[in-house]
Structures are given as structure tokens and as C-alpha cells.
Design a protein around this motif. Structure first.
Motif, mmCIF file in Angstrom:
data_model
loop_
_atom_site.group_PDB
_atom_site.id
_atom_site.type_symbol
_atom_site.label_atom_id
_atom_site.label_comp_id
_atom_site.label_asym_id
_atom_site.label_seq_id
_atom_site.Cartn_x
_atom_site.Cartn_y
_atom_site.Cartn_z
ATOM 1 N N ARG A 9 -7.014 6.337 -3.608
ATOM 2 C CA ARG A 9 -8.237 6.101 -2.832
ATOM 3 C C ARG A 9 -8.939 4.825 -3.293
ATOM 4 N N GLU A 10 -8.917 4.569 -4.600
ATOM 5 C CA GLU A 10 -9.502 3.333 -5.116
ATOM 6 C C GLU A 10 -8.738 2.116 -4.616
ATOM 7 N N VAL A 11 -7.415 2.248 -4.558
ATOM 8 C CA VAL A 11 -6.592 1.164 -4.027
ATOM 9 C C VAL A 11 -6.944 0.901 -2.562
ATOM 10 N N GLN A 12 -7.123 1.979 -1.797
ATOM 11 C CA GLN A 12 -7.438 1.828 -0.377
ATOM 12 C C GLN A 12 -8.793 1.156 -0.146
ATOM 13 N N GLU A 13 -9.731 1.355 -1.049
ATOM 14 C CA GLU A 13 -11.014 0.664 -0.939
ATOM 15 C C GLU A 13 -10.815 -0.847 -0.970
ATOM 16 N N GLN A 14 -9.877 -1.293 -1.816
ATOM 17 C CA GLN A 14 -9.577 -2.715 -1.894
ATOM 18 C C GLN A 14 -8.813 -3.187 -0.659
ATOM 19 N N VAL A 15 -7.913 -2.341 -0.156
ATOM 20 C CA VAL A 15 -7.155 -2.696 1.043
ATOM 21 C C VAL A 15 -8.085 -2.869 2.238
ATOM 22 N N MET A 16 -9.068 -1.976 2.371
ATOM 23 C CA MET A 16 -10.023 -2.076 3.479
ATOM 24 C C MET A 16 -10.837 -3.365 3.412
ATOM 25 N N GLU A 47 0.836 -1.200 0.000
ATOM 26 C CA GLU A 47 0.000 0.000 0.000
ATOM 27 C C GLU A 47 0.870 1.248 0.000
ATOM 28 N N LYS A 48 1.991 1.209 0.720
ATOM 29 C CA LYS A 48 2.899 2.353 0.782
ATOM 30 C C LYS A 48 3.441 2.690 -0.591
ATOM 31 N N ARG A 49 3.723 1.676 -1.408
ATOM 32 C CA ARG A 49 4.253 1.952 -2.739
ATOM 33 C C ARG A 49 3.207 2.617 -3.619
ATOM 34 N N PHE A 50 1.963 2.159 -3.526
ATOM 35 C CA PHE A 50 0.889 2.809 -4.278
ATOM 36 C C PHE A 50 0.719 4.256 -3.820
ATOM 37 N N GLN A 51 0.856 4.486 -2.514
ATOM 38 C CA GLN A 51 0.742 5.852 -1.990
ATOM 39 C C GLN A 51 1.809 6.756 -2.588
ATOM 40 N N GLN A 52 3.025 6.239 -2.729
ATOM 41 C CA GLN A 52 4.141 7.037 -3.239
ATOM 42 C C GLN A 52 4.017 7.320 -4.734
ATOM 43 N N LEU A 53 3.447 6.376 -5.500
ATOM 44 C CA LEU A 53 3.468 6.482 -6.955
ATOM 45 C C LEU A 53 2.175 6.981 -7.577
ATOM 46 N N ASN A 79 -9.094 -9.468 -3.653
ATOM 47 C CA ASN A 79 -8.853 -10.909 -3.729
ATOM 48 C C ASN A 79 -7.376 -11.192 -4.002
ATOM 49 N N ILE A 80 -6.797 -10.465 -4.950
ATOM 50 C CA ILE A 80 -5.377 -10.617 -5.264
ATOM 51 C C ILE A 80 -4.520 -10.165 -4.092
ATOM 52 N N LEU A 81 -4.888 -9.036 -3.465
ATOM 53 C CA LEU A 81 -4.130 -8.563 -2.311
ATOM 54 C C LEU A 81 -4.156 -9.580 -1.181
ATOM 55 N N ALA A 82 -5.280 -10.287 -1.044
ATOM 56 C CA ALA A 82 -5.391 -11.331 -0.016
ATOM 57 C C ALA A 82 -4.449 -12.494 -0.323
#
Length: 225
Positions: free
Chosen positions: A67-74, A54-60, A137-140
Motif C-alpha cells: 500500500r505504501e508503494v502504491q501511494e508513490q505510484v499514484m 508495481e506488479k513485482r512489488f504486489q507479488q513480493l 521521483n525515482i519511479l518517474a
């Protein structure tokens, strides 16, 4: 494309009016881009998890895409993948999930194929193919396999905040100062590329050679950014 021209370029116009309207649309797009760039680089959305992915997505990524990425992380909180089968380095997981359809909750099964050797992964939900972000699902699956680094293939340039948008390099009537200089440099390189294409296009061997060399140049300059 329709959204880009909406409010600026209208039907039933002559050539001069079209050019003027197109120029106005491009100028407005550039102004919005500059405003967005300021927001992207001056405001940082905090991470909600500890894993470095998640940190890498935040940086790039731009804030909007992050925010869309974070929806998946949550959504990882309720994920409990189960291994269906294994064939060498390839695994297939079942991920049971619930999706909201109108006012009802529907039970859905997703299948994720994961290659341990090169971390290649694909989910039956198709979110990455449709929206360019990894699904929960992939993040899991990454989490249960201890994957802590993100492969470059899953970082798309079109969402990166450090990539200068190509349309800002297109010459237009309102270019001044450094913008005009950048446009001239871009046009000069583009003309050279067109000349190279003209010479190479008549031979399959030349096309293959030019393609290999261009990718090498892209990789070389990409590493220096």
C-alpha cells in the motif's frame, strides 16, 4: 524494541518473571505474525498501473508495505522530470514537486541521480533510505528511461511476505509439533555457525575465506526458495 515488549515485560521484575513475560510477548508476536501471514496470502491488493514494476512489488511485498508503494505510484501522475546534466552513463534529473505541510502546499525540488549502465538510482528525498520503498521521483525516472524490470537491490527482504521471520524460529516454552522441530533445526545450524566463527575469528585470512563461503551458501540456498 519498546513496542515489542509493551504490555508484556515490565520494570522491577525478577529473572523468572522476566522470562515468563518475554515468552508471552514472543507468543503474542508469533500469533500476530500467523494472522498477518494468512491475510497476506489470502488477500491480493490489485495493481493500479500497467508497468510490471508495481506488479513485482504486489507479488513480493506484504499488503501493508505494498500500500505504501502504491501511494508513490499514484503520485506519478503529476511527475515531469527534467534532465539537468549528463556525464557518460550518469544522469541527474530535477523533479519539481509539491508537498503538504500542515495546511499549506510547499514547492520542493528533488534531485535524482541515475546510472544507465546498472540502473543505480538515488533521490535527494531519501525515502528509500528511511522507509525502504522507492519514491515517486525515482519511479518517474524509471518510467522516462523505459525501465520495466526492478533491480533486486531495491527489493528488501524485511518487507517480503515469503520470508519466514527469524523470531518464529526462536525456541520458547509454547513450541509444539512442527514449530518445535523448526526451532531445533534452527538451533542446530546456529550452534554449527558459532563453532565455525570460533575457529575462524582468530585469523584475518580465515575470516575472509569464511565470509566468502557463507555468502556463496546464502546465494545458493536463496536461489532454491
Amino acid at each position: 524494541m519498546n513496542a515489542f515488549f509493551d504490555g508484556y515485560v515490565h520494570a522491577k521484575t525478577n529473572l523468572k518473571e522476566f522470562v515468563d513475560q518475554f515468552d508471552n510477548a514472543l507468543r503474542k508476536k508469533m500469533e500476530n505474525e500467523i494472522s498477518s501471514d494468512f491475510q497476506y496470502f489470502s488477500v491480493t491488493i490489485p495493481c493500479i498501473s500497467r508497468p510490471p514494476i508495481e506488479k513485482r512489488f504486489q507479488q513480493l511485498y506484504t499488503n501493508a508495505k505494498f500500500r505504501e508503494v502504491q501511494e508513490q505510484v499514484m503520485g506519478l501522475v503529476d511527475m515531469d522530470p527534467s534532465l539537468l546534466r549528463r556525464d557518460g552513463v550518469k544522469k541527474t534529473y530535477l523533479v519539481e514537486d509539491e508537498v503538504l505541510v500542515e495546511e499549506f502546499t510547499k514547492h520542493v525540488n528533488f534531485y535524482v541521480d541515475f546510472n544507465e549502465e546498472d540502473c543505480d538510482v538515488k533521490c535527494s528525498c531519501g525515502l528509500f533510505e528511511m522507509r525502504g520503498i522507492l519514491c515517486r521521483n525515482i519511479l518517474a525516472i524509471f518510467k522516462c528511461n523505459g525501465i520495466k524490470t526492478m533491480q533486486d537491490r531495491y527489493i528488501l527482504n524485511r518487507w517480503r511476505k515469503d520470508i519466514k521471520r527469524r523470531y518464529t524460529l526462536i525456541s520458547s516454552t509454547y513450541d509444539t509439533g512442527s514449530q518445535e522441530e523448526d526451532s531445533n533445526k534452527y538451533s542446530s545450524l546456529l550452534n554449527i555457525c558459532y563453532l565455525m566463527i570460533t575457529h575462524a575469528a582468530g585469523s584475518k585470512v580465515h575470516i575472509e575465506d569464511a565470509t566468502a563461503k557463507l555468502y556463496s551458501i546464502i546465494e545458493l540456498y536463496g536461489d532454491t526458495q
